[in-house]
Design an enzyme around this catalytic site. Structure first.
Site, mmCIF file in Angstrom:
data_model
loop_
_atom_site.group_PDB
_atom_site.id
_atom_site.type_symbol
_atom_site.label_atom_id
_atom_site.label_comp_id
_atom_site.label_asym_id
_atom_site.label_seq_id
_atom_site.Cartn_x
_atom_site.Cartn_y
_atom_site.Cartn_z
ATOM 1 N N ASN A 221 0.794 -1.234 0.000
ATOM 2 C CA ASN A 221 0.000 0.000 0.000
ATOM 3 C C ASN A 221 0.828 1.287 0.000
ATOM 4 O O ASN A 221 0.366 2.326 -0.455
ATOM 5 C CB ASN A 221 -1.020 0.004 1.151
ATOM 6 C CG ASN A 221 -0.363 -0.031 2.512
ATOM 7 O OD1 ASN A 221 0.821 -0.329 2.641
ATOM 8 N ND2 ASN A 221 -1.129 0.251 3.543
ATOM 9 N N GLU B 198 5.138 -3.657 11.871
ATOM 10 C CA GLU B 198 3.928 -2.849 11.782
ATOM 11 C C GLU B 198 2.903 -3.714 11.084
ATOM 12 O O GLU B 198 3.091 -4.101 9.929
ATOM 13 C CB GLU B 198 4.181 -1.568 10.983
ATOM 14 C CG GLU B 198 2.944 -0.697 10.891
ATOM 15 C CD GLU B 198 2.998 0.315 9.759
ATOM 16 O OE1 GLU B 198 4.077 0.563 9.213
ATOM 17 O OE2 GLU B 198 1.919 0.840 9.427
ATOM 18 N N CYS C 296 -3.197 0.735 6.946
ATOM 19 C CA CYS C 296 -3.305 0.102 8.263
ATOM 20 C C CYS C 296 -3.965 1.061 9.250
ATOM 21 O O CYS C 296 -4.633 0.621 10.184
ATOM 22 C CB CYS C 296 -1.947 -0.369 8.750
ATOM 23 S SG CYS C 296 -0.726 0.920 8.771
#
Ligand code: G3H
Length: 474
Positions: free
Chosen positions: A154, A250, A284
């Protein structure tokens, strides 16, 4: 069609056999990359990085900074081309793709600034600062060794460079693996590192499937540190395999927005739309559930529906707000969650339209905590709305998620806002704003399945260095 070689062990290498990268907008091949036998590729890259570390760690910071600034200049010179690659392989709008390139170049500058600050000021503990007689301890930071960076689809440029810039400026060498969709930009970046003149083996790019390449990378004894961004499924798998190797992970999120009875609803609605639907919810930190107090539910929902209806849906090259999801499989997953919620009594207040992986943005009301949509991370353009009456129960539901990346609280009462923020289990709670990683200088972290360790410009540098003390004795 694009065809890129990759930088490994100081050379741009290609092969006859190819990996194809799909264009999510057209469902055709966007470009190709060389296909190598995974074990041999990973071994060559790690050996090169390990060897290069010997000299790279003792180069002057100025040399490393100059090279980073050089590659940054190349990124800026090639920003249109790089942005077009993002449009092509991840269907991010051209405008947002350009923003990603420019933001990243600023990130590199800020990383250099922070590095200078940290390195210029080693911690000195002596008689003046402590009650120890006859000792002066100077504690500075030194690199770790070979850093493995694994970047997501992303932000394939930004989240790659957010790992590479701190690693390299601090004197580590790197082997990086871009996401499959994100490999074209990853390969092109490696070519620009080559052009900038980074010494042989300092930067290495490996491409291939996560399963084949990823496991080999994270289990290797030559790796000093792993920085990963991606799903919690993969992140937790890495944590298991990377026995003892320092990690920064992450992972996912199910960021809530709590809209309290006294919230500025216009502001809350704007932030929820931006937070929930930017890049189709494939962030996210996207807002992935809204808890609204029952007294303002109707008004908030009305505003949200009006705003969703104004979002443009279409092609990334035309700068549509909503663009195709990364794959048809990803769209199927979102569809499944929404369909199940509707079957269980939820109501979609916006048009449910889908053309393959292009999904129109959905606002799903009357969602309850019994539905998967309240818990699963869709990574798509859907915002579930859950009505609450009792704030304590609302916070309990917020905290019942397996994720804890960020959260938003909308209220005019700052005392209450802080009280609620302190109760929420998340890395960061944003008052009256949607959740977001930036400004990039802020520490960025998550709790539970959302992450391990801290990112953000300064913290990334800290995570990729260790303290080295030299103590002078009188
Ligand atoms: O997707 C994960 C990113 O770290 C989110 O970054 O908040 O800047 O969109 P962002």
């Amino acid at each position: 069609m694009l065809n890129f070689s990759i930088l490994v062990d100081g050379a741009l290498v290609d092969s006859d056999e190819k990996i194809s990268v799909m264009n999510p907008t057209t469902n055709t091949v966007a470009g190709t990359l060389p296909l190598f036998e995974p074990k041999a590729l990973v071994d060559t890259a790690l050996a090169a990085a390990n060897e290069a570390y010997i000299d790279w760690k003792v180069t002057s910071p100025k040399e490393r900074i100059d090279l980073l600034l050089k590659v940054k200049e190349l990124f800026l010179q090639h920003q249109e081309e790089l942005a077009d690659i993002l449009v092509l392989e991840i269907a991010k709008s051209k405008k947002d793709s350009l923003t990603e390139i420019v933001r990243t170049c600023e990130y590199i500058d800020a990383t250099i600034e922070s590095y200078n600050e940290i390195m210029a000021n080693p911690l000195i503990i002596d008689e003046n600062t402590h009650h120890i007689k006859g000792k002066t301890g100077i504690f500075s930071r030194e690199p770790l060794g070979v850093v493995v960076a694994i970047a997501p689809f992303n932000y394939p440029f930004n989240l790659l460079m957010a790992k590479l810039a701190p690693a390299l400026v601090a004197g580590n060498t790197v082997v990086y693996k871009p996401a499959s969709q994100g490999s074209l930009i990853g390969a092109r970046v490696s070519q620009l590192f080559h052009e900038a003149g980074f010494p042989k083996g300092v930067v290495n790019c490996v491409v291939g499937s996560g399963r084949s390449i990823g496991d080999l990378l994270v289990e290797d004894g030559r790796v000093a540190m792993i920085s990963f961004t991606g799903s919690d499924t993969v992140g937790l798998r890495i944590a298991e395999k990377a026995k003892g190797i320092p990690l920064v992970l992450e992972m996912g999120g199910k960021d809530p927005a709590i809209v309290m009875e006294d919230a500025n609803l216009e502001l809350a609605a704007n932030e929820i739309i931006k937070g929930g639907f930017s890049y189709n919810g494939q962030r996210c930190t996207a807002i992935k559930r809204v808890f609204v107090h029952k007294s303002v539910h109707d008004e908030l929902v009305k505003l949200l529906v009006e705003k969703v209806q104004k979002l443009s849906v279409g092609l990334p090259q035309d700068n549509a707000f909503i663009t195709p999801l990364i794959s048809n499989k990803a769209a199927d997953f979102v569809q499944g969650l929404v369909d199940d919620a509707i079957a269980e009594g939820a109501v979609c207040l916006t048009e449910m339209k889908r053309e393959r992986n292009l999904m129109w943005p959905m606002l799903v009301d009357q969602v309850t905590v019994d539905m998967d949509l309240a818990w699963e991370e869709p990574f798509g353009p859907v915002i579930p709305v859950i009505t609450y009456d009792d704030l304590t129960i609302c916070v309990e539901n917020v905290n019942a998620s397996k994720y804890g990346l960020q959260a938003s609280v909308f209220t005019e009462d700052m005392v209450k806002a802080e009280e609620v923020a302190n109760l929420i289990e998340a890395g960061t709670v944003n008052i009256n704003r949607s959740s977001s990683r930036g400004p990039d200088i802020f520490p960025f972290s998550g709790v539970k399945n959302s992450g391990l360790g801290v990112q953000g410009i300064k913290d990334a540098l800290i995570s990729m260095t260790r303290v080295k003390g030299i103590v002078f004795n009188k």
